[in-house]
Design a protein around this motif. Structure first.
Motif, PDB file in Angstrom:
ATOM      1  N   GLU A 216       0.860  -1.182   0.000  1.00  0.00           N
ATOM      2  CA  GLU A 216       0.000   0.000   0.000  1.00  0.00           C
ATOM      3  C   GLU A 216       0.895   1.230   0.000  1.00  0.00           C
ATOM      4  O   GLU A 216       1.821   1.353   0.816  1.00  0.00           O
ATOM      5  N   VAL A 217       0.666   2.158  -0.929  1.00  0.00           N
ATOM      6  CA  VAL A 217       1.455   3.390  -0.984  1.00  0.00           C
ATOM      7  C   VAL A 217       0.590   4.545  -0.494  1.00  0.00           C
ATOM      8  O   VAL A 217      -0.424   4.880  -1.116  1.00  0.00           O
ATOM      9  N   ALA A 218       0.983   5.113   0.646  1.00  0.00           N
ATOM     10  CA  ALA A 218       0.225   6.213   1.266  1.00  0.00           C
ATOM     11  C   ALA A 218       1.044   7.496   1.220  1.00  0.00           C
ATOM     12  O   ALA A 218       2.251   7.475   1.464  1.00  0.00           O
ATOM     13  N   TYR A 219       0.384   8.588   0.905  1.00  0.00           N
ATOM     14  CA  TYR A 219       1.030   9.903   0.880  1.00  0.00           C
ATOM     15  C   TYR A 219       0.405  10.788   1.944  1.00  0.00           C
ATOM     16  O   TYR A 219      -0.813  10.957   1.984  1.00  0.00           O
ATOM     17  N   VAL A 220       1.255  11.354   2.804  1.00  0.00           N
ATOM     18  CA  VAL A 220       0.801  12.294   3.831  1.00  0.00           C
ATOM     19  C   VAL A 220       0.993  13.696   3.271  1.00  0.00           C
ATOM     20  O   VAL A 220       2.117  14.199   3.190  1.00  0.00           O
ATOM     21  N   CYS A 221      -0.103  14.312   2.860  1.00  0.00           N
ATOM     22  CA  CYS A 221      -0.025  15.599   2.161  1.00  0.00           C
ATOM     23  C   CYS A 221       0.357  16.729   3.113  1.00  0.00           C
ATOM     24  O   CYS A 221      -0.029  16.744   4.286  1.00  0.00           O
ATOM     25  N   ASN A 222       1.102  17.686   2.585  1.00  0.00           N
ATOM     26  CA  ASN A 222       1.530  18.834   3.383  1.00  0.00           C
ATOM     27  C   ASN A 222       0.344  19.667   3.847  1.00  0.00           C
ATOM     28  O   ASN A 222      -0.705  19.713   3.195  1.00  0.00           O
ATOM     29  N   ILE A 223       0.544  20.351   4.958  1.00  0.00           N
ATOM     30  CA  ILE A 223      -0.491  21.226   5.515  1.00  0.00           C
ATOM     31  C   ILE A 223      -0.429  22.616   4.888  1.00  0.00           C
ATOM     32  O   ILE A 223      -1.463  23.220   4.597  1.00  0.00           O
ATOM     33  N   MET A 224       0.789  23.107   4.622  1.00  0.00           N
ATOM     34  CA  MET A 224       0.975  24.457   4.087  1.00  0.00           C
ATOM     35  C   MET A 224       1.628  24.396   2.705  1.00  0.00           C
ATOM     36  O   MET A 224       2.418  23.492   2.425  1.00  0.00           O
ATOM     37  N   THR A 225       1.282  25.367   1.852  1.00  0.00           N
ATOM     38  CA  THR A 225       2.017  25.512   0.595  1.00  0.00           C
ATOM     39  C   THR A 225       3.377  26.117   0.894  1.00  0.00           C
ATOM     40  O   THR A 225       3.583  26.739   1.936  1.00  0.00           O
TER      41      THR A 225
END
Length: 325
Positions: A216-225
Motif C-alpha cells: 500500500e502506498v500512502a502519501y501524507v499531504c503537506n499542511i501548508m504551501t
C-alpha cells in the motif's frame, strides 16, 4: 505473527514526526532518506568530504532512537556563529561525517549509529552517492542544487537527480529496493514535495520498485504551501505531481488535514517559506487515488503548523491492519 513492514520515504523535518510516533507501534520500520541537500552544514560537509549529506539522516536517527534527552541535546547541538570553521554545524553532522569517512560510506556509518543509539528500525540513505537535484521550470529554465531552487521565480515542471561527483546514473543504496518490495506499506512524506520527497522517487531503481511493489502506498499531504515549490497547490495537485514523476498512478491512499490553521497564527518571520494552507480538492483526489483519509492532523506549535504524528500514525496503523486482514 510477523510485524507489518512499513517503509517511510522523505527528508527534511517532515518524516521524523511520523517516525517518532511510528516507533512506538508493533511494526518493522525502514526509513529511506534523501541525500540531495546541498545547503547549510550538510552542503558544506558534502562539498569538503564528498560524502552524502548528513543533516536529514541526523534528524531521522534522533526521531527513531530511544536515546536519553541529554544525548539528543548533545547530538543536535549546533556550534555558535563565532566558532570559526565549526560555526553552524550540528555536532551530529560531524559525528556522522567522521564515521562515514572512517568506514568509507555514509550507509555504513548509519548502520553503526543505529546500533549505538538503539534505533527502532533501519535507516538507509536513498543513495550511497551525494546527488544533485535539478529543477526544470514551466518556462524551460533549469536550476541545479536544492538550495537554489526556491530562489527562481517560476513554477516547477519536474525534477531529476544526477550524481554530484561522477557521470554514472544515480543508484539506490543497498537494501533500499528490497525494503520497498518487502513492505506492507510505503509512506511518502510529509515534507517538501520537490526537495524532500521527489529526490528519492526519481532515482530510477526506487521509482521502478514503487511501481512494482504490492505494498500500500500512502502519501501524507503537506499542511501548508511552500514558497518556490507549491504556491497555489491543492492536495490533488501534490498527488498529480508525484504520480506524474513516477509515470503512473502509484499512490493508493492520501491523508489530508482538514483542520483550519487559525488566521494570523503562522509566524512568517520564523517560518518564512510557508505561505497559506493547502486547499482540499476531494473530487481531484478521487480521480487519482483509491482512498482519501480526511481528518484533523494539525499540531500548532511555536508559531508553526505541523502534523500531529500520533494522529497520522493511528490512521496508518488502521490502514495496514485492514490491508493485512
Amino acid at each position: 505473527m510477523r510485524k507489518p513492514k512499513i517503509t517511510v520515504i522523505g527528508g527534511g523535518t517532515g518524516i521524523p514526526v511520523i517516525l517518532n510516533s511510528l516507533r512506538h507501534e508493533e511494526v518493522d520500520i525502514t526509513a529511506i532518506v534523501t541525500v540531495a541537500d546541498d545547503g547549510g552544514s550538510s552542503g558544506a560537509l558534502r562539498s569538503v568530504m564528498q560524502l552524502t549529506p548528513p543533516g536529514d539522516l541526523r534528524n531521522v536517527l534522533v526521531a527513531m532512537s530511544d536515546m536519553p534527552k541529554f544525548y539528543e541535546k548533545v547530538f543536535q547541538y549546533r556550534f555558535a556563529e563565532g566558532d570559526g570553521p565549526l560555526a553552524g554545524h550540528p555536532l551530529g553532522n560531524l559525528i556522522i561525517s567522521g564515521i562515514a569517512e572512517m568506514e568509507g560510506s555514509t550507509y555504513s556509518a548509519m548502520q553503526i549509529l543505529t546500533k549505538f543509539f538503539h534505533v527502532t528500525g533501519k535507516i538507509y540513505p536513498a543513495s550511497e552517492n551525494p546527488l544533485t537535484l535539478h529543477a526544470v521550470f514551466k518556462d524551460g529554465y533549469e536550476v541545479a542544487g536544492e538550495s537554489h531552487i526556491a530562489g527562481y521565480q517560476g513554477m516547477i515542471d519536474h525534477v531529476y537527480v544526477t550524481n554530484t561527483y561522477n557521470d554514472d546514473e544515480p543508484t539506490a543504496s543497498r537494501k533500499v529496493v528490497d525494503a520497498i518490495m518487502d513492505s506492507d506499506m510505503i509512506v511518502l512524506g510529509p515534507g517538501s514535495l520537490f526537495t524532500s520527497i521527489l529526490p528519492n522517487l526519481v532515482i530510477p531503481e526506487i521509482k521502478q520498485a514503487l511501481i512494482d511493489t504490492k505494498a500500500e502506498v500512502a502519501y501524507v499531504c503537506n499542511i501548508m504551501t511552500q514558497y518556490g515549490e507549491t504556491e497555489h497547490f491543492t492536495d490533488a495537485d501534490h498527488v498529480e505531481v508525484l504520480n506524474r514523476h513516477l509515470g503512473k498512478d502509484v499512490i493508493d491512499t492520501v491523508l489530508v488535514n482538514i483542520q483550519k490553521v487559525p488566521q494570523d497564527y503562522m509566524d512568517h518571520n520564523k517560518f518564512d517559506e510557508y505561505l497559506v494552507q493547502v486547499e482540499h480538492d476531494f473530487a481531484g483526489l478521487r480521480k487519482q487515488v483509491k482512498r482519501v483519509i480526511s481528518s484533523d492532523f494539525l499540531r500548532l506549535e511555536n508559531g508553526g503548523a505541523f502534523h500531529n504524528g500520533d494522529y497520522v500514525v493511528e490512521e496508518l496503523m488502521n490502514l495496514v491492519r485492514m490491508k493485512k486482514r
